[in-house]
Design a protein around this motif. Structure first.
Motif, PDB file in Angstrom:
ATOM      1  N   GLN A  45       0.819  -1.204   0.000  1.00 64.70           N
ATOM      2  CA  GLN A  45       0.000   0.000   0.000  1.00 64.70           C
ATOM      3  C   GLN A  45       0.863   1.268   0.000  1.00 64.70           C
ATOM      4  O   GLN A  45       0.579   2.215  -0.731  1.00 64.70           O
ATOM      5  N   GLN A  46       1.898   1.287   0.801  1.00 66.57           N
ATOM      6  CA  GLN A  46       2.770   2.461   0.872  1.00 66.57           C
ATOM      7  C   GLN A  46       3.494   2.683  -0.462  1.00 66.57           C
ATOM      8  O   GLN A  46       3.554   3.810  -0.959  1.00 66.57           O
ATOM      9  N   LEU A  47       4.010   1.608  -1.032  1.00 65.24           N
ATOM     10  CA  LEU A  47       4.708   1.739  -2.312  1.00 65.24           C
ATOM     11  C   LEU A  47       3.738   2.151  -3.412  1.00 65.24           C
ATOM     12  O   LEU A  47       4.052   3.004  -4.241  1.00 65.24           O
ATOM     13  N   HIS A  48       2.552   1.587  -3.392  1.00 63.63           N
ATOM     14  CA  HIS A  48       1.534   1.953  -4.377  1.00 63.63           C
ATOM     15  C   HIS A  48       1.176   3.437  -4.254  1.00 63.63           C
ATOM     16  O   HIS A  48       1.037   4.137  -5.264  1.00 63.63           O
ATOM     17  N   SER A  49       1.033   3.924  -3.042  1.00 57.74           N
ATOM     18  CA  SER A  49       0.722   5.341  -2.828  1.00 57.74           C
ATOM     19  C   SER A  49       1.818   6.236  -3.384  1.00 57.74           C
ATOM     20  O   SER A  49       1.543   7.243  -4.053  1.00 57.74           O
ATOM     21  N   ILE A  50       3.061   5.863  -3.139  1.00 57.99           N
ATOM     22  CA  ILE A  50       4.192   6.636  -3.673  1.00 57.99           C
ATOM     23  C   ILE A  50       4.176   6.599  -5.194  1.00 57.99           C
ATOM     24  O   ILE A  50       4.385   7.621  -5.854  1.00 57.99           O
ATOM     25  N   GLN A  51       3.907   5.442  -5.767  1.00 57.33           N
ATOM     26  CA  GLN A  51       3.859   5.325  -7.222  1.00 57.33           C
ATOM     27  C   GLN A  51       2.740   6.185  -7.803  1.00 57.33           C
ATOM     28  O   GLN A  51       2.918   6.801  -8.852  1.00 57.33           O
ATOM     29  N   GLN A  52       1.598   6.228  -7.140  1.00 63.26           N
ATOM     30  CA  GLN A  52       0.486   7.053  -7.627  1.00 63.26           C
ATOM     31  C   GLN A  52       0.839   8.537  -7.587  1.00 63.26           C
ATOM     32  O   GLN A  52       0.513   9.281  -8.518  1.00 63.26           O
ATOM     33  N   ILE A  53       1.492   8.968  -6.543  1.00 66.29           N
ATOM     34  CA  ILE A  53       1.906  10.370  -6.432  1.00 66.29           C
ATOM     35  C   ILE A  53       2.889  10.695  -7.547  1.00 66.29           C
ATOM     36  O   ILE A  53       2.760  11.731  -8.225  1.00 66.29           O
ATOM     37  N   ARG A  54       3.858   9.819  -7.770  1.00 69.18           N
ATOM     38  CA  ARG A  54       4.837  10.040  -8.850  1.00 69.18           C
ATOM     39  C   ARG A  54       4.144  10.066 -10.201  1.00 69.18           C
ATOM     40  O   ARG A  54       4.399  10.938 -11.029  1.00 69.18           O
ATOM     41  N   LYS A  55       3.271   9.103 -10.425  1.00 70.81           N
ATOM     42  CA  LYS A  55       2.572   8.992 -11.706  1.00 70.81           C
ATOM     43  C   LYS A  55       1.738  10.246 -11.982  1.00 70.81           C
ATOM     44  O   LYS A  55       1.809  10.819 -13.081  1.00 70.81           O
ATOM     45  N   ASN A  56       0.947  10.670 -11.010  1.00 72.75           N
ATOM     46  CA  ASN A  56       0.113  11.861 -11.193  1.00 72.75           C
ATOM     47  C   ASN A  56       0.954  13.105 -11.452  1.00 72.75           C
ATOM     48  O   ASN A  56       0.596  13.940 -12.278  1.00 72.75           O
ATOM     49  N   SER A  57       2.072  13.207 -10.765  1.00 69.97           N
ATOM     50  CA  SER A  57       2.959  14.351 -10.953  1.00 69.97           C
ATOM     51  C   SER A  57       3.537  14.368 -12.363  1.00 69.97           C
ATOM     52  O   SER A  57       3.569  15.411 -13.021  1.00 69.97           O
ATOM     53  N   VAL A  58       3.979  13.218 -12.832  1.00 68.11           N
ATOM     54  CA  VAL A  58       4.552  13.127 -14.178  1.00 68.11           C
ATOM     55  C   VAL A  58       3.498  13.419 -15.235  1.00 68.11           C
ATOM     56  O   VAL A  58       3.750  14.148 -16.199  1.00 68.11           O
ATOM     57  N   LEU A  59       2.306  12.871 -15.060  1.00 68.85           N
ATOM     58  CA  LEU A  59       1.240  13.115 -16.034  1.00 68.85           C
ATOM     59  C   LEU A  59       0.915  14.605 -16.127  1.00 68.85           C
ATOM     60  O   LEU A  59       0.686  15.127 -17.215  1.00 68.85           O
ATOM     61  N   CYS A  60       0.888  15.281 -15.005  1.00 67.32           N
ATOM     62  CA  CYS A  60       0.627  16.726 -15.023  1.00 67.32           C
ATOM     63  C   CYS A  60       1.768  17.484 -15.687  1.00 67.32           C
ATOM     64  O   CYS A  60       1.531  18.461 -16.399  1.00 67.32           O
ATOM     65  N   LEU A  61       2.979  17.033 -15.482  1.00 62.14           N
ATOM     66  CA  LEU A  61       4.127  17.693 -16.117  1.00 62.14           C
ATOM     67  C   LEU A  61       4.133  17.461 -17.625  1.00 62.14           C
ATOM     68  O   LEU A  61       4.586  18.304 -18.388  1.00 62.14           O
ATOM     69  N   MET A  62       3.614  16.324 -18.064  1.00 56.17           N
ATOM     70  CA  MET A  62       3.610  15.978 -19.488  1.00 56.17           C
ATOM     71  C   MET A  62       2.449  16.622 -20.240  1.00 56.17           C
ATOM     72  O   MET A  62       2.552  16.869 -21.428  1.00 56.17           O
ATOM     73  N   ASN A  63       1.354  16.851 -19.551  1.00 56.21           N
ATOM     74  CA  ASN A  63       0.134  17.303 -20.201  1.00 56.21           C
ATOM     75  C   ASN A  63      -0.068  18.795 -19.982  1.00 56.21           C
ATOM     76  O   ASN A  63      -0.282  19.250 -18.861  1.00 56.21           O
ATOM     77  N   ASP A  64      -0.021  19.545 -21.059  1.00 53.97           N
ATOM     78  CA  ASP A  64      -0.178  20.995 -20.970  1.00 53.97           C
ATOM     79  C   ASP A  64      -1.553  21.415 -20.485  1.00 53.97           C
ATOM     80  O   ASP A  64      -1.731  22.520 -19.992  1.00 53.97           O
ATOM     81  N   GLU A  65      -2.545  20.548 -20.642  1.00 52.46           N
ATOM     82  CA  GLU A  65      -3.908  20.888 -20.233  1.00 52.46           C
ATOM     83  C   GLU A  65      -4.097  20.816 -18.718  1.00 52.46           C
ATOM     84  O   GLU A  65      -5.048  21.363 -18.189  1.00 52.46           O
ATOM     85  N   HIS A  66      -3.195  20.115 -18.028  1.00 55.33           N
ATOM     86  CA  HIS A  66      -3.297  19.989 -16.580  1.00 55.33           C
ATOM     87  C   HIS A  66      -2.341  20.968 -15.907  1.00 55.33           C
ATOM     88  O   HIS A  66      -1.241  21.220 -16.398  1.00 55.33           O
TER      89      HIS A  66
END
Length: 115
Positions: A45-66
């Motif tokens: 659960q802890q590792l999954h939470s960290i992965q989700q935070i990283r993933k969401n951060s990267v997606l926002c950095l990649m997507n100009d609409e976010h």
């Protein structure tokens, strides 16, 4: 780490560690975050939470609409997870985690938060 870990939770955590070790053997430098997770005895659960935070951060950095997630928010979210893992949860711990994460190809954009 919770001292009241059930046998099932322990087995799940050990299975996670086997999976992480397989990747670590392939490339110790790129997967140094997994070594960090093992040392800090993170569970699924802890590792999954960290992965989700990283993933969401990267997606926002990649997507100009976010809107880019501010470092303070990413840091706060990571600190909350680190606190549940009974490992250091200060700014230095977050920067260490991010430094290890940027070595993984999908998460190189997280360098934005370290610059």
């Amino acid at each position: 780490m919770d001292t009241l870990e059930t046998q099932e939770e322990r087995i799940d955590r050990l299975e996670l560690y086997v999976h992480l070790l397989r990747q670590l053997v392939i490339d110790q430098e790129e997967y140094s975050l997994w070594d960090w997770a093992l040392v800090n005895q993170l569970n699924n659960q802890q590792l999954h939470s960290i992965q989700q935070i990283r993933k969401n951060s990267v997606l926002c950095l990649m997507n100009d609409e976010h809107k880019t997630i501010p470092f303070e928010e990413v840091s706060r979210d990571l600190k909350e997870v680190l606190k549940t893992a009974d490992c250091p949860n200060d700014d230095d711990a977050v920067k260490l985690l991010l430094n290890k994460a940027v070595k993984m190809t999908p998460y190189r954009r997280l360098q934005y938060y370290l610059d």
